[in-house]
Write a protein that holds these residues in place. Sequence first.
Motif, PDB file in Angstrom:
ATOM      1  N   VAL A 190       0.851  -1.188   0.000  1.00  0.00           N
ATOM      2  CA  VAL A 190       0.000   0.000   0.000  1.00  0.00           C
ATOM      3  C   VAL A 190       0.889   1.241   0.000  1.00  0.00           C
ATOM      4  O   VAL A 190       1.823   1.340   0.810  1.00  0.00           O
ATOM      5  N   LEU A 191       0.602   2.160  -0.910  1.00  0.00           N
ATOM      6  CA  LEU A 191       1.285   3.455  -0.935  1.00  0.00           C
ATOM      7  C   LEU A 191       0.252   4.528  -0.624  1.00  0.00           C
ATOM      8  O   LEU A 191      -0.716   4.707  -1.367  1.00  0.00           O
ATOM      9  N   TYR A 192       0.449   5.235   0.490  1.00  0.00           N
ATOM     10  CA  TYR A 192      -0.432   6.325   0.876  1.00  0.00           C
ATOM     11  C   TYR A 192       0.100   7.640   0.315  1.00  0.00           C
ATOM     12  O   TYR A 192       1.304   7.940   0.443  1.00  0.00           O
ATOM     13  N   LEU A 193      -0.788   8.424  -0.278  1.00  0.00           N
ATOM     14  CA  LEU A 193      -0.474   9.798  -0.669  1.00  0.00           C
ATOM     15  C   LEU A 193      -1.303  10.707   0.235  1.00  0.00           C
ATOM     16  O   LEU A 193      -2.529  10.721   0.157  1.00  0.00           O
ATOM     17  N   LEU A 194      -0.636  11.437   1.090  1.00  0.00           N
ATOM     18  CA  LEU A 194      -1.308  12.309   2.051  1.00  0.00           C
ATOM     19  C   LEU A 194      -1.146  13.756   1.600  1.00  0.00           C
ATOM     20  O   LEU A 194      -0.045  14.305   1.607  1.00  0.00           O
ATOM     21  N   ASP A 195      -2.235  14.355   1.151  1.00  0.00           N
ATOM     22  CA  ASP A 195      -2.212  15.761   0.734  1.00  0.00           C
ATOM     23  C   ASP A 195      -1.713  16.614   1.895  1.00  0.00           C
ATOM     24  O   ASP A 195      -2.321  16.641   2.964  1.00  0.00           O
ATOM     25  N   SER A 196      -0.588  17.281   1.679  1.00  0.00           N
ATOM     26  CA  SER A 196       0.026  18.087   2.738  1.00  0.00           C
ATOM     27  C   SER A 196       0.070  19.556   2.361  1.00  0.00           C
ATOM     28  O   SER A 196       0.870  20.325   2.906  1.00  0.00           O
ATOM     29  N   SER A 197      -0.790  19.973   1.424  1.00  0.00           N
ATOM     30  CA  SER A 197      -0.830  21.371   0.997  1.00  0.00           C
ATOM     31  C   SER A 197      -1.451  22.241   2.082  1.00  0.00           C
ATOM     32  O   SER A 197      -2.088  21.752   3.016  1.00  0.00           O
ATOM     33  N   GLY A 198      -1.285  23.549   1.939  1.00  0.00           N
ATOM     34  CA  GLY A 198      -1.720  24.474   2.972  1.00  0.00           C
ATOM     35  C   GLY A 198      -3.191  24.412   3.295  1.00  0.00           C
ATOM     36  O   GLY A 198      -3.592  24.627   4.454  1.00  0.00           O
ATOM     37  N   SER A 199      -4.018  24.098   2.319  1.00  0.00           N
ATOM     38  CA  SER A 199      -5.466  24.063   2.556  1.00  0.00           C
ATOM     39  C   SER A 199      -5.877  22.939   3.492  1.00  0.00           C
ATOM     40  O   SER A 199      -7.004  22.934   3.994  1.00  0.00           O
ATOM     41  N   GLY A 222      -0.412  -5.951   8.254  1.00  0.00           N
ATOM     42  CA  GLY A 222       0.355  -6.760   9.183  1.00  0.00           C
ATOM     43  C   GLY A 222       1.850  -6.617   8.962  1.00  0.00           C
ATOM     44  O   GLY A 222       2.311  -5.869   8.087  1.00  0.00           O
ATOM     45  N   ASP A 223       2.608  -7.369   9.748  1.00  0.00           N
ATOM     46  CA  ASP A 223       4.067  -7.273   9.672  1.00  0.00           C
ATOM     47  C   ASP A 223       4.620  -7.739   8.332  1.00  0.00           C
ATOM     48  O   ASP A 223       5.710  -7.338   7.930  1.00  0.00           O
ATOM     49  N   GLU A 224       3.871  -8.599   7.622  1.00  0.00           N
ATOM     50  CA  GLU A 224       4.354  -9.109   6.344  1.00  0.00           C
ATOM     51  C   GLU A 224       4.074  -8.153   5.182  1.00  0.00           C
ATOM     52  O   GLU A 224       4.659  -8.280   4.108  1.00  0.00           O
ATOM     53  N   ASP A 225       3.173  -7.203   5.387  1.00  0.00           N
ATOM     54  CA  ASP A 225       2.827  -6.256   4.331  1.00  0.00           C
ATOM     55  C   ASP A 225       3.892  -5.164   4.228  1.00  0.00           C
ATOM     56  O   ASP A 225       4.631  -4.894   5.178  1.00  0.00           O
ATOM     57  N   GLU A 226       3.937  -4.534   3.065  1.00  0.00           N
ATOM     58  CA  GLU A 226       4.834  -3.407   2.849  1.00  0.00           C
ATOM     59  C   GLU A 226       4.009  -2.167   2.555  1.00  0.00           C
ATOM     60  O   GLU A 226       3.038  -2.234   1.788  1.00  0.00           O
ATOM     61  N   TYR A 227       4.386  -1.057   3.140  1.00  0.00           N
ATOM     62  CA  TYR A 227       3.671   0.181   2.867  1.00  0.00           C
ATOM     63  C   TYR A 227       4.555   1.386   3.165  1.00  0.00           C
ATOM     64  O   TYR A 227       5.583   1.285   3.854  1.00  0.00           O
ATOM     65  N   GLY A 228       4.150   2.510   2.601  1.00  0.00           N
ATOM     66  CA  GLY A 228       4.866   3.752   2.806  1.00  0.00           C
ATOM     67  C   GLY A 228       3.918   4.919   2.650  1.00  0.00           C
ATOM     68  O   GLY A 228       2.769   4.768   2.207  1.00  0.00           O
ATOM     69  N   ARG A 239       9.847  19.115  -7.126  1.00  0.00           N
ATOM     70  CA  ARG A 239       9.475  17.921  -6.377  1.00  0.00           C
ATOM     71  C   ARG A 239       8.013  18.011  -5.962  1.00  0.00           C
ATOM     72  O   ARG A 239       7.547  19.065  -5.525  1.00  0.00           O
ATOM     73  N   HIS A 240       7.265  16.909  -6.078  1.00  0.00           N
ATOM     74  CA  HIS A 240       5.840  16.950  -5.757  1.00  0.00           C
ATOM     75  C   HIS A 240       5.485  16.170  -4.501  1.00  0.00           C
ATOM     76  O   HIS A 240       4.326  16.092  -4.127  1.00  0.00           O
ATOM     77  N   HIS A 241       6.480  15.585  -3.829  1.00  0.00           N
ATOM     78  CA  HIS A 241       6.184  14.921  -2.559  1.00  0.00           C
ATOM     79  C   HIS A 241       7.465  14.721  -1.757  1.00  0.00           C
ATOM     80  O   HIS A 241       8.569  14.734  -2.310  1.00  0.00           O
ATOM     81  N   ASP A 242       7.280  14.559  -0.452  1.00  0.00           N
ATOM     82  CA  ASP A 242       8.346  14.143   0.454  1.00  0.00           C
ATOM     83  C   ASP A 242       7.997  12.767   1.004  1.00  0.00           C
ATOM     84  O   ASP A 242       6.815  12.400   1.098  1.00  0.00           O
ATOM     85  N   GLU A 243       8.998  12.005   1.391  1.00  0.00           N
ATOM     86  CA  GLU A 243       8.764  10.702   1.998  1.00  0.00           C
ATOM     87  C   GLU A 243       8.496  10.874   3.487  1.00  0.00           C
ATOM     88  O   GLU A 243       9.383  11.263   4.249  1.00  0.00           O
ATOM     89  N   VAL A 244       7.284  10.586   3.889  1.00  0.00           N
ATOM     90  CA  VAL A 244       6.899  10.656   5.298  1.00  0.00           C
ATOM     91  C   VAL A 244       7.272   9.364   6.014  1.00  0.00           C
ATOM     92  O   VAL A 244       7.793   9.371   7.131  1.00  0.00           O
ATOM     93  N   LEU A 245       7.023   8.237   5.352  1.00  0.00           N
ATOM     94  CA  LEU A 245       7.329   6.920   5.909  1.00  0.00           C
ATOM     95  C   LEU A 245       7.912   6.079   4.779  1.00  0.00           C
ATOM     96  O   LEU A 245       7.275   5.897   3.746  1.00  0.00           O
ATOM     97  N   ALA A 246       9.139   5.609   4.988  1.00  0.00           N
ATOM     98  CA  ALA A 246       9.803   4.828   3.946  1.00  0.00           C
ATOM     99  C   ALA A 246       9.020   3.565   3.625  1.00  0.00           C
ATOM    100  O   ALA A 246       8.434   2.940   4.514  1.00  0.00           O
ATOM    101  N   PHE A 247       9.015   3.174   2.363  1.00  0.00           N
ATOM    102  CA  PHE A 247       8.290   1.985   1.945  1.00  0.00           C
ATOM    103  C   PHE A 247       8.994   0.745   2.473  1.00  0.00           C
ATOM    104  O   PHE A 247      10.197   0.559   2.268  1.00  0.00           O
ATOM    105  N   GLY A 248       8.251  -0.099   3.157  1.00  0.00           N
ATOM    106  CA  GLY A 248       8.831  -1.317   3.709  1.00  0.00           C
ATOM    107  C   GLY A 248       7.914  -1.942   4.733  1.00  0.00           C
ATOM    108  O   GLY A 248       6.715  -1.641   4.804  1.00  0.00           O
ATOM    109  N   HIS A 249       8.456  -2.835   5.544  1.00  0.00           N
ATOM    110  CA  HIS A 249       7.696  -3.501   6.612  1.00  0.00           C
ATOM    111  C   HIS A 249       7.766  -2.644   7.878  1.00  0.00           C
ATOM    112  O   HIS A 249       8.824  -2.125   8.229  1.00  0.00           O
ATOM    113  N   HIS A 250       6.628  -2.530   8.571  1.00  0.00           N
ATOM    114  CA  HIS A 250       6.580  -1.693   9.776  1.00  0.00           C
ATOM    115  C   HIS A 250       5.710  -2.342  10.840  1.00  0.00           C
ATOM    116  O   HIS A 250       4.700  -2.983  10.518  1.00  0.00           O
TER     117      HIS A 250
END
Length: 377
Positions: A190-199, A222-228, A239-250
């Motif tokens: 799962v890749l989350y895109l979180l709108d972080s604009s001023g509005s 779960g622990d076996e899933d990967e997400y960022g 640049r149109h985004h910053d990495e908030v959480l690196a993609f991987g297991h968490h």
Amino acid sequence: MLRADPEVTDSALLATVGLYGGGTDPRAAEQGVRTAGPPAPTAADLLCALPADRAADARTAALVPEFLLVSGVGCAKNTRVPRSAEYPSDVPALTPTFVRVAWDGGDRDAAVRADAVDRFHAWLTGRDGLAAFAAAGFRSATGTGHPLLGGGPADTGVLRAAGPLPGAAARTAVDTALSRYRSANGPGRVLYLLDSSGSMHTRWPGPSGGPGILKQSLGGLGDEDEYGVWGVYDGPGGRHHDEVLAFGHHRRADAERGVDAAARVRDAESDPHAALLDALDTMAERGADDKRPQLIVYITDDEDDDRLTGRNLAQVLERARQRKVPVDMVSLVAGSCDRGRPAAAVAEASHGRCLDTADDLGTGLHDEVARVGTGED
């Protein structure tokens, strides 16, 4: 093509035996019957929900028991697209079975209980019981073509004789299909895109804010899933985004702390067009060598939708169809999932789901993510 939940409904489980036949990869098969949101618990629920989108209803084949075309499903018939039964050769038929149930303490008054059960069995298999089955649209369990039990003309969409039907499913086939179904949906990405604009500043704090809704959905992973997580905004150097959480297991707690620490509203606009194109390419590349379930989640207030129109929107829709990665558009404002809006178009093109404030965003997104992930929450 849609099917109810095999975890709940026997007919859906037998349909799954057919779906996985011939060496079909379960994950690929499940993508073919993917619904928007959790699968319907019963076939009747599935048929009642379809008329909500008449265009989708008209182009959808439903893997449901035939008798529902006769007995109905508890919702108005005239709201549904007419259907005709088909009799697949690879789906075992479902035969009603009489089972005597035992339980602790059930041996008390054994003679009286046995008499009641015998009388009920006699009624079910006698003239009155078979008439009840006939009125409900059931077929004979024996005979050439398994004819309908009723003597009159067949109801609309139902053949009087279905022809040869597959034999019973072996217990191992049913157990194997259920096991493969349970493993088909994970581990996922799962890749989350979180709108972080001023509005977004007014829609940021608390459990109903952007980060809060995102964190609620982590219970489906779960622990076996990967997400960022990407924080989407117009940064320096194009640049149109910053990495908030690196993609991987968490671990969930670690991921929540990471989001709390790194996600923040920026004094900038966002570019949903560029972010979605990049996300679709990124996830398609990650899934190039396997068929693990994947999902992109875009959480936004739609303030920058003017950059997701015209040629930009057409490009995103075409990329979504090419990459075949579902995109769930999660809007924190009302009306964003109305037909014709960019969020609704992106979700439809990618076979994802659109959620706005007409839905319970926290629960809805959690359920969507749980269908991809292996979490137990």
